[in-house]
Design a protein around this motif. Structure first.
Motif, short mmCIF file in Angstrom:
data_model
loop_
_atom_site.label_atom_id
_atom_site.label_comp_id
_atom_site.label_asym_id
_atom_site.label_seq_id
_atom_site.Cartn_x
_atom_site.Cartn_y
_atom_site.Cartn_z
N PHE A 34 -5.08 -24.02 -3.58
CA PHE A 34 -3.92 -23.30 -3.07
C PHE A 34 -2.88 -23.21 -4.17
O PHE A 34 -2.37 -24.23 -4.65
CB PHE A 34 -3.33 -24.00 -1.84
CG PHE A 34 -4.20 -23.91 -0.62
CD1 PHE A 34 -4.56 -22.67 -0.10
CD2 PHE A 34 -4.67 -25.05 0.00
CE1 PHE A 34 -5.38 -22.58 1.02
CE2 PHE A 34 -5.48 -24.98 1.12
CZ PHE A 34 -5.83 -23.74 1.63
N LEU A 35 -2.59 -22.00 -4.59
CA LEU A 35 -1.58 -21.76 -5.62
C LEU A 35 -0.28 -21.37 -4.92
O LEU A 35 -0.20 -20.34 -4.27
CB LEU A 35 -2.04 -20.67 -6.58
CG LEU A 35 -1.19 -20.56 -7.86
CD1 LEU A 35 -2.05 -20.14 -9.03
CD2 LEU A 35 -0.03 -19.59 -7.69
N VAL A 36 0.71 -22.23 -5.06
CA VAL A 36 2.00 -22.01 -4.41
C VAL A 36 2.83 -21.08 -5.28
O VAL A 36 3.03 -21.34 -6.47
CB VAL A 36 2.73 -23.35 -4.18
CG1 VAL A 36 4.07 -23.10 -3.49
CG2 VAL A 36 1.85 -24.29 -3.34
N CYS A 37 3.28 -19.99 -4.68
CA CYS A 37 3.92 -18.93 -5.46
C CYS A 37 5.22 -18.50 -4.80
O CYS A 37 5.23 -18.08 -3.64
CB CYS A 37 2.97 -17.74 -5.58
SG CYS A 37 3.48 -16.49 -6.77
N GLU A 38 6.30 -18.64 -5.53
CA GLU A 38 7.58 -18.11 -5.08
C GLU A 38 7.63 -16.60 -5.33
O GLU A 38 6.90 -16.09 -6.19
CB GLU A 38 8.72 -18.76 -5.84
CG GLU A 38 8.82 -20.26 -5.70
CD GLU A 38 9.80 -20.84 -6.70
OE1 GLU A 38 10.99 -20.98 -6.34
OE2 GLU A 38 9.39 -21.10 -7.85
N PRO A 39 8.48 -15.87 -4.64
CA PRO A 39 8.63 -14.44 -4.92
C PRO A 39 9.49 -14.19 -6.16
O PRO A 39 10.59 -13.63 -6.09
CB PRO A 39 9.29 -13.91 -3.64
CG PRO A 39 10.04 -15.06 -3.08
CD PRO A 39 9.24 -16.29 -3.44
N THR A 40 8.97 -14.66 -7.31
CA THR A 40 9.67 -14.48 -8.58
C THR A 40 8.67 -14.05 -9.65
O THR A 40 7.47 -14.35 -9.56
CB THR A 40 10.36 -15.78 -9.04
OG1 THR A 40 9.35 -16.74 -9.38
CG2 THR A 40 11.27 -16.35 -7.96
N VAL A 41 9.16 -13.41 -10.67
CA VAL A 41 8.30 -12.95 -11.76
C VAL A 41 7.64 -14.13 -12.46
O VAL A 41 6.45 -14.09 -12.79
CB VAL A 41 9.13 -12.11 -12.75
CG1 VAL A 41 8.32 -11.82 -14.01
CG2 VAL A 41 9.60 -10.81 -12.10
N ARG A 42 8.38 -15.19 -12.70
CA ARG A 42 7.83 -16.35 -13.42
C ARG A 42 6.74 -17.04 -12.61
O ARG A 42 5.72 -17.48 -13.16
CB ARG A 42 8.95 -17.32 -13.76
CG ARG A 42 9.92 -16.80 -14.82
CD ARG A 42 11.08 -17.73 -15.02
NE ARG A 42 10.66 -19.04 -15.50
CZ ARG A 42 11.45 -20.10 -15.59
NH1 ARG A 42 12.72 -20.00 -15.23
NH2 ARG A 42 11.00 -21.24 -16.04
N SER A 43 6.91 -17.14 -11.31
CA SER A 43 5.90 -17.78 -10.49
C SER A 43 4.63 -16.94 -10.43
O SER A 43 3.51 -17.47 -10.49
CB SER A 43 6.45 -18.01 -9.07
OG SER A 43 5.67 -18.95 -8.36
N VAL B 26 -3.43 -17.84 -2.53
CA VAL B 26 -2.00 -17.94 -2.80
C VAL B 26 -1.25 -18.22 -1.50
O VAL B 26 -1.49 -17.57 -0.47
CB VAL B 26 -1.47 -16.66 -3.45
CG1 VAL B 26 0.05 -16.72 -3.61
CG2 VAL B 26 -2.13 -16.46 -4.82
N VAL B 27 -0.36 -19.19 -1.56
CA VAL B 27 0.53 -19.49 -0.45
C VAL B 27 1.95 -19.19 -0.92
O VAL B 27 2.46 -19.85 -1.83
CB VAL B 27 0.41 -20.95 0.00
CG1 VAL B 27 1.39 -21.24 1.15
CG2 VAL B 27 -1.02 -21.26 0.43
N GLY B 28 2.55 -18.17 -0.33
CA GLY B 28 3.93 -17.86 -0.67
C GLY B 28 4.87 -18.94 -0.16
O GLY B 28 4.66 -19.51 0.91
N ASN B 29 5.90 -19.22 -0.92
CA ASN B 29 6.87 -20.23 -0.51
C ASN B 29 8.29 -19.73 -0.77
O ASN B 29 8.50 -18.90 -1.66
CB ASN B 29 6.63 -21.54 -1.26
CG ASN B 29 7.40 -22.70 -0.66
OD1 ASN B 29 7.61 -22.75 0.56
ND2 ASN B 29 7.78 -23.66 -1.47
N LYS B 30 9.22 -20.22 0.05
CA LYS B 30 10.63 -19.84 -0.04
C LYS B 30 10.80 -18.33 0.17
O LYS B 30 11.60 -17.67 -0.51
CB LYS B 30 11.22 -20.26 -1.40
CG LYS B 30 11.03 -21.74 -1.72
CD LYS B 30 11.54 -22.09 -3.11
CE LYS B 30 11.19 -23.50 -3.49
NZ LYS B 30 11.61 -23.85 -4.87
#
Length: 327
Positions: free
Chosen positions: A178-187, A207-211
């Protein structure tokens, strides 16, 4: 199921790992949690105090015990000292189950927040300038190489952040990553980097979106991650309380966020086990490490440790004297 959590530093990787572990423990699923991150925060995320977390035994400090136990009566391994972090199991090796009593678990595993946890240990002052963190993570790789998990059993590993996970073969030891990914370009950049490195090894990434705060955040992730986006968690009062040191039961997690945890479990449980590939990759990375440094250190050809006729599996576990894994 063997599960890894990876992602950019600060993405919430450890938080999501702790939520899933607590969710599984609340459902009384057999779960073994392993903290393999250079920043050892999983115990605190599960509800331990800082002092309690600091007092946990480190896997790296018990490496001789771990090697001696796993070696068992494997005739291909001359001594426990001859084992390296990638040594694969063979006939005569002691295999592990998720939930059992053995000397390794007695020395290294403690209950934290209703779950069983082992930690690699922090990067100590004596390590500065002379060691890399992956030498500590080697104990986790050895354990996973020798561990047979059955249906409904979970091993959840909080990995080190970013692409550092690829410094060893540990990244191939999981059914789902599970790759935790924020809604940001760097993530998202870390996601793409991980995808590139893992592509040739059959690593299953979800992918698991977070925040995720709103529809714009969600559309950002959908646009850049596509079908790899399994689910997402929104901003959480439950998590914010935990960050302030207020430990709440997992049942108080927001319903939508609990549904995300359930989706992660459903994916893991729908994933087929491929034991021959699991053994083959263990052997592949063992041979890589043997050629790169292991043979010189051991003064022997560590390829001789490979048992070409052995495949770790529930059948191999039964032949080693264990009860069958649950179906």
């Amino acid at each position: 199921m063997k599960i890894a959590f990876v992602g950019k530093g600060g993405s919430g990787k450890t938080t999501l790992a702790s939520l899933l572990i607590s969710h599984l423990a609340d459902q009384r699923r057999p779960v073994l949690a392993l903290d393999a991150d250079i920043n050892q925060h999983l115990a605190v995320a599960l509800g331990a105090t800082e002092d309690e977390a600091a007092a946990l035994p480190a896997l790296g400090a018990h490496l001789p015990l771990i090697k001696d136990h796993l070696r068992g009566a494997n005739p291909r391994i001359a001594s426990a000292d001859a084992m390296i972090k990638t040594t694969p199991p063979g006939a005569g090796s002691r295999l592990l189950r998720v939930a059992e009593d053995n000397p390794v678990y007695r020395a290294c595993v403690r209950e934290v927040g209703g779950a069983r946890l082992a930690v690699t240990g922090p990067f100590a002052e004596r390590d500065l300038g002379v060691a890399c963190y992956h030498s500590k993570v080697g104990a986790v790789e050895l354990l996973l190489n020798h561990l047979v998990d059955g249906d409904g059993e979970y091993v959840v590993v909080d990995m080190t952040a970013g692409a550092d996970s690829f410094a060893s073969g540990l990244f191939t030891r999981f059914d789902v990553t599970f790759l935790v990914c924020e809604p940001t370009v760097r993530s998202v950049a870390v996601y793409r980097q991980y995808l590139d490195h893992a592509r040739d090894f059959g690593v299953r990434i979800a992918v698991v979106g977070n925040k995720v705060s709103d529809e714009r955040d969600l559309e950002f992730l959908r646009d850049r991650v596509g079908d790899d986006l399994l689910t997402w968690l929104g901003r959480s009062d439950h998590v914010r309380a935990a960050e302030r040191g207020e430990v709440r039961p997992i049942g108080r997690l927001e319903q939508a966020n609990r549904a995300a945890l359930a989706a992660m479990c459903a994916l893991a449980e729908a994933t087929d086990k491929d034991w021959p590939t699991y053994q083959r990759q263990a052997v592949e990375f063992h041979l890589r490490n043997a050629r790169a440094w292991g043979n010189d250190r051991a003064g022997a050809d560590l390829a001789d440790q490979v048992d070409p006729d052995f495949v770790i599996s529930p059948d191999a576990l039964s032949r080693s004297g264990h009860a069958p894994v649950p179906n």
